[in-house]
Design an enzyme around this catalytic site. Sequence first.
Site, mmCIF file in Angstrom:
data_model
loop_
_atom_site.group_PDB
_atom_site.id
_atom_site.type_symbol
_atom_site.label_atom_id
_atom_site.label_comp_id
_atom_site.label_asym_id
_atom_site.label_seq_id
_atom_site.Cartn_x
_atom_site.Cartn_y
_atom_site.Cartn_z
ATOM 1 N N TYR A 137 -8.669 -5.514 -2.996
ATOM 2 C CA TYR A 137 -7.275 -5.974 -3.035
ATOM 3 C C TYR A 137 -6.880 -6.581 -1.697
ATOM 4 C CZ TYR A 137 -2.158 -5.579 -3.200
ATOM 5 O OH TYR A 137 -0.799 -5.837 -3.145
ATOM 6 N N SER A 171 0.509 -8.881 1.129
ATOM 7 C CA SER A 171 0.545 -7.448 1.401
ATOM 8 C C SER A 171 0.132 -7.178 2.838
ATOM 9 C CB SER A 171 -0.402 -6.699 0.458
ATOM 10 O OG SER A 171 -0.495 -5.323 0.820
#
Length: 254
Positions: free
Chosen positions: A160, A147
Amino acid sequence: MPSLNGKVALVTGGSNGIGRAIAERLGRDGATVAITYARDEAAAKDTVAGIEADGGRAFALQVELGGSDDATRLWAAFDEAGREHVPDGKLDILVHNAAAGSFVTLPDLTQEDFDRVFAVNVRAPFFVTQAALPRLRDGGRIIAISSLAATLATPGTIAYSASKGALDAFTLSLAKELGPRGITVNAVSPAIVLTRHHDRLKENPEAAAREAARVALGRLGEPADIADFVAFLASDDARWITGQVLDVTGGTEI
């Protein structure tokens, strides 16, 4: 001719969103595709049926990642569910797509939430890969879905983001380790992709327009944008690319 004829792929979290798009694309390119799912059996069956309707071969296995024995359970389920499709249990392409999110800043982060995110996003890829190494054919592919949050300051997803940073480091070291076997290891780094997790943007055109304004190409990503690039990395055309974290964001925040 499809570029992945005769190959076997496993896509974790392959029943929805980016994972489903990847599974469908690899299936169209000729691979036999296994997908894992945690709970949504209907979506998994629908994904398999769609791949088969397009002339491909696929099967699904129910495994919830994040537990202490998830790697053992995954490969046992792979052998059971794939007996007809992959009788030798071998693998060519492993895509780590399954992920757990966390949408809080550090003051609100609990240890339980942190442990859950790292169990799914980091520990599972480590040990699923470890258990896969005897199965993975030389010249194979390992592809992790990372990501942009790993390299762009995002306080609201701090756990995250950190987990994806760990996945990027895993990618780099594993590429060096598996290079002598001709196995490439890369990570793909998307930004916002319009999956079910971003339904709020589909329902709020103003918010979607603000997010799209951050993207050089002027729109938000679609699952196919990521799947098509993963298919390239899985192909022989990408044989000379390894140890990379590749930005697939349409130019977000450049």
